[in-house]
Design a protein around this motif. Structure first.
Motif, PDB file in Angstrom:
ATOM      1  N   LEU A  70       0.851  -1.193   0.000  1.00  0.00           N
ATOM      2  CA  LEU A  70       0.000   0.000   0.000  1.00  0.00           C
ATOM      3  C   LEU A  70       0.884   1.239   0.000  1.00  0.00           C
ATOM      4  CD1 LEU A  70      -2.619  -1.049   2.721  1.00  0.00           C
ATOM      5  CD2 LEU A  70      -2.584  -1.606   0.287  1.00  0.00           C
ATOM      6  N   ASP A  71       0.378   2.287  -0.646  1.00  0.00           N
ATOM      7  CA  ASP A  71       1.198   3.490  -0.799  1.00  0.00           C
ATOM      8  C   ASP A  71       1.210   4.303   0.499  1.00  0.00           C
ATOM      9  OD1 ASP A  71       2.432   5.801  -1.511  1.00  0.00           O
ATOM     10  OD2 ASP A  71       0.825   6.506  -2.843  1.00  0.00           O
ATOM     11  N   PRO A  72       2.377   4.389   1.175  1.00  0.00           N
ATOM     12  CA  PRO A  72       2.395   5.152   2.423  1.00  0.00           C
ATOM     13  C   PRO A  72       2.226   6.658   2.186  1.00  0.00           C
ATOM     14  CG  PRO A  72       4.588   4.306   1.925  1.00  0.00           C
ATOM     15  CD  PRO A  72       3.685   3.797   0.859  1.00  0.00           C
ATOM     16  N   GLY A  73       2.367   7.077   0.913  1.00  0.00           N
ATOM     17  CA  GLY A  73       2.186   8.496   0.604  1.00  0.00           C
ATOM     18  C   GLY A  73       0.731   8.831   0.286  1.00  0.00           C
ATOM     19  N   ASP A  74      -0.152   7.853   0.363  1.00  0.00           N
ATOM     20  CA  ASP A  74      -1.572   8.091   0.069  1.00  0.00           C
ATOM     21  C   ASP A  74      -2.124   9.144   1.035  1.00  0.00           C
ATOM     22  OD1 ASP A  74      -4.071   6.056  -1.201  1.00  0.00           O
ATOM     23  OD2 ASP A  74      -4.526   7.694   0.199  1.00  0.00           O
ATOM     24  N   PRO A  75      -2.805  10.159   0.496  1.00  0.00           N
ATOM     25  CA  PRO A  75      -3.313  11.215   1.403  1.00  0.00           C
ATOM     26  C   PRO A  75      -4.318  10.699   2.431  1.00  0.00           C
ATOM     27  CG  PRO A  75      -4.087  11.530  -0.871  1.00  0.00           C
ATOM     28  CD  PRO A  75      -3.074  10.441  -0.917  1.00  0.00           C
ATOM     29  N   GLY A 134      -3.461   9.148   6.940  1.00  0.00           N
ATOM     30  CA  GLY A 134      -3.731   9.702   8.274  1.00  0.00           C
ATOM     31  C   GLY A 134      -5.100   9.279   8.783  1.00  0.00           C
ATOM     32  N   ALA A 135      -6.112   9.396   7.893  1.00  0.00           N
ATOM     33  CA  ALA A 135      -7.475   9.022   8.290  1.00  0.00           C
ATOM     34  C   ALA A 135      -7.537   7.527   8.588  1.00  0.00           C
ATOM     35  CB  ALA A 135      -8.449   9.388   7.177  1.00  0.00           C
ATOM     36  N   ALA A 136      -6.843   6.750   7.764  1.00  0.00           N
ATOM     37  CA  ALA A 136      -6.856   5.291   7.947  1.00  0.00           C
ATOM     38  C   ALA A 136      -6.254   4.931   9.304  1.00  0.00           C
ATOM     39  CB  ALA A 136      -6.067   4.621   6.828  1.00  0.00           C
ATOM     40  N   VAL A 165     -16.223   6.047   3.400  1.00  0.00           N
ATOM     41  CA  VAL A 165     -15.812   7.383   2.921  1.00  0.00           C
ATOM     42  C   VAL A 165     -14.457   7.262   2.243  1.00  0.00           C
ATOM     43  CG1 VAL A 165     -15.153   9.720   3.623  1.00  0.00           C
ATOM     44  CG2 VAL A 165     -17.103   8.586   4.718  1.00  0.00           C
ATOM     45  N   MET A 166     -13.569   6.512   2.900  1.00  0.00           N
ATOM     46  CA  MET A 166     -12.212   6.380   2.357  1.00  0.00           C
ATOM     47  C   MET A 166     -12.175   5.599   1.045  1.00  0.00           C
ATOM     48  SD  MET A 166      -9.205   5.681   4.972  1.00  0.00           S
ATOM     49  CE  MET A 166     -10.146   4.993   6.243  1.00  0.00           C
ATOM     50  N   MET A 167     -13.053   4.620   0.947  1.00  0.00           N
ATOM     51  CA  MET A 167     -13.079   3.808  -0.290  1.00  0.00           C
ATOM     52  C   MET A 167     -13.504   4.647  -1.487  1.00  0.00           C
ATOM     53  SD  MET A 167     -15.010   0.359   0.885  1.00  0.00           S
ATOM     54  CE  MET A 167     -14.593  -0.303   2.475  1.00  0.00           C
TER      55      MET A 167
END
Ligand code: GLU
Length: 452
Positions: A318-323, A326-328, A432-434
Motif C-alpha cells: 500500500l502506498d504510504p504516501g496516500d493522502p 492519516g485518516a486510515a 468514505v475512504m473507499m
C-alpha cells in the motif's frame, strides 16, 4: 561516585530479550544518575566471534534507543572495547598477579589461587551471598566413578593455548573501564565471589553488583531463542514500537512503587532505580507485551504514528504516501496492537480487488431477502451526492426504511459487500475512504454474486 555501567554481550548472533533487558537496566541506571553507559564486546571466545552476530546486537540496541556513550563506534578513553583487542592489557594484569604470587602454572594453564576464607557478595537485589571458593572447588563430581573426587580449587584464568577465561577478562575490564555498577543476570551470581577474589588480588575496588532475576516462560522453563517474543529483531519486524518494548522489558523484573505500568522513555529514566528490581523471577507474557504496545500506539501523535506505520504499509503493497493514510491510521490505532496489523485492517479502502472471507459471505448470502437488501443499498448509495459520513448513513437508513427494516439489519451485508469480512474498523468512515464508485461497484458485484 560517578556512575559507569556497562552491557557486555558476547557476539552470539542475536539480541535476546533477556540480554536486551540487562542492557536497558544498565542504560536506565546510567541515565537516571547522569552517568556513562559503556558497551563492551566480550568476544574472547574465538569460536563465537562473528561480525554478523555482533551486528544484530548493535542494531537491536540502536533500535531500542539504548545508545552507548563509550564503545564500538562511539569512542571513549577506555578502549579498545572489543576484548579480542585487549590482550596486552590482560597480559599486564596477569603480570601483576604473578608478581604478588597469586598465580602459578599448571600443565600449561595459569591458575589463580582462590583464598581459603569466606567471601560475601553484597548484592543490591539478592542480598548477601557467602561462599568459600577454596572449599567449594576442592571436590568435583566424577561422572565415570559416579562420586565426588578431590579437585584443584584454584581458578584457571589462562588456558594452555594462551586464551584468557571469562572471569579474568571480565574483572580486568571492569577495573580498566572504571565500572561502578554491574547489573547483570542472576545466572552470573555464582561467578561473583570469584570476581571479588580477583578484584581483591588486583588491589582494586569491586563495583556494586545487582543481579537481576531470570526471565522465564509462563511454564517456568528457560526462554530459548525459539520462544515467541525472545528475539529483539522480531519485534522490529512484527510492528512493535521500541519505547513499548523498553516499557515491557522494564516491567519484566522491575516495578514502580505505585504500580504504574505504562511509561514513556523519559519517565522510565526518571523512575528507574535498583531498589525497584524484583527478587522473584519474571515470567514473559506475550499478551501483556502486546497490550503495552497497543497502549503506546494509542498515545502516539498522528504524524509520529504515520512515520512509524509507513514501512508496514509499503511492505503490504500500500502506498504510504496516500493522502488517506492519516485518516486510515486514525481508524485503526485503537484497534491494532501492532503496526503490522494496520495495513490489513484498512486494505479494503486502498485496493481495487478485495478478498472475501467465505464464512462472512455465507453468513450474509443465507439471509432471506438478501437480494433486495443489496439492491436497495446499491440504489441508495448511488444517489448520495456528497460522499460523507452523514449522507452515507442516511442513505443506508433510507434504504432500510423502503423495505420496512431497521438500519442495523443493513450494516452487516454492507460491511461484507464492501470489506469482505464481518469485522474490522468502523464501516462508514471506511466507506468514505473507499470512495463512492468503489463502494457502489462492490455492492453491485456482491449482489450478483449472492444471486448466482
Ligand atoms: N559476556 C557476559 C554475558 O554475556 C557478560 C557478563 C557480565 O555482564 O558480567 O553473559
Amino acid at each position: 561516585m560517578s556512575v559507569r555501567t556497562r552491557f557486555a554481550p558476547s557476539p552470539t548472533g542475536f539480541l535476546h530479550i533477556g540480554g536486551a533487558r540487562t542492557a536497558l537496566y544498565n542504560w536506565l541506571y546510567a541515565r537516571h544518575h547522569g552517568g556513562v553507559f559503556v558497551l563492551r564486546v566480550e568476544d574472547t571466545d574465538a569460536a563465537r566471534h562473528n561480525e554478523e552476530g555482533l551486528a544484530k546486537i548493535l542494531d537491536g540496541l540502536a533500535w531500542l534507543g539504548l545508545q552507548w556513550d563509550e564503545g564500538p563506534g562511539a569512542g571513549g578513553d577506555c578502549g579498545p572495547y572489543y576484548q579480542s583487542q585487549r590482550r596486552e592489557i590482560y597480559d599486564r594484569y596477569l603480570e601483576k598477579l604473578r608478581e604478588a604470587d597469586h598465580v602459578y602454572e599448571d600443565d600449561g594453564a595459569i591458575r589463580f589461587r582462590v583464598p581459603d576464607r569466606e567471601i560475601t557478595v553484597h548484592d543490591r537485589v539478592c542480598g548477601d551471598v557467602t561462599v568459600n571458593l577454596h572449599q567449594q572447588g576442592s571436590k568435583r563430581w566424577d561422572a565415570e566413578q559416579k562420586r565426588e573426587v578431590a579437585a584443584n580449587p584454584d581458578l584457571v584464568i589462562r588456558r594452555p593455548d594462551g586464551s584468557y577465561i571469562f572471569h579474568f577478562v571480565n574483572v580486568v575490564d571492569d577495573i580498566e573501564m572504571r565500572i561502578s555498577h554491574v547489573i547483570r543476570g542472576e545466572d552470573h551470581l555464582s561467578n561473583t565471589p570469584k570476581h571479588l577474589a580477583l578484584f581483591e588480588a588486583l588491589g582494586a575496588e569491586a563495583p556494586i553488583y545487582a543481579h537481576i532475576p531470570l526471565n522465564l516462560n509462563q511454564d517456568g522453563s528457560k526462554m530459548s531463542k525459539r520462544d515467541q517474543g525472545a528475539l529483539i529483531h522480531e519485534y522490529v519486524e512484527d510492528g512493535f514500537l521500541p519505547e513499548a518494548v523498553n516499557n515491557y522489558m522494564a516491567l519484566l523484573g522491575w516495578s514502580s512503587k505505585d504500580d504504574q505500568e505504562i511509561f514513556t522513555g523519559a519517565e522510565l529514566v526518571e523512575r528507574f532505580d535498583i531498589d525497584g528490581i524484583n527478587r522473584a523471577n519474571s515470567k514473559f507474557d506475550y499478551e501483556k507485551c502486546l497490550w503495552v504496545n497497543a497502549e503506546h500506539l494509542k498515545r502516539l501523535a498522528p504524524d509520529v504514528l504515520a512515520k512509524a506505520a509507513a514501512p508496514f504499509f509499503e511492505k503490504a503493497g500500500l502506498d504510504p504516501g496516500d493522502p488517506r493514510l492519516g485518516a486510515a491510521l486514525g481508524l485503526v490505532r485503537e484497534r491494532a496492537q501492532r503496526l503490522s496489523e494496520m495495513p490489513g485492517l484498512v486494505k479494503p479502502a486502498f485496493v481495487e480487488e478485495i478478498d472475501y472471507d467465505p464464512d462472512a459471505v455465507a453468513k450474509v448470502a443465507g439471509r432471506e431477502g438478501i437480494g433486495e437488501v443489496l439492491q436497495a443499498l446499491a440504489e441508495g448509495l448511488r444517489r448520495v451526492d456528497d460522499w460523507c459520513e452523514d449522507q452515507i448513513k442516511s442513505a443506508i437508513h433510507d434504504a432500510a426504511d423502503t423495505l420496512g427494516q431497521k438500519m442495523g439489519a443493513f450494516m452487516l451485508p454492507c460491511r461484507v459487500a464492501t470489506m469482505g469480512s464481518t469485522s474490522g474498523p468502523d464501516l462508514v468512515p471506511m466507506m468514505v475512504m473507499m470512495g463512492k464508485d468503489r463502494v457502489v461497484k462492490r455492492v453491485d458485484e456482491f449482489a450478483q454474486r449472492v444471486a448466482s
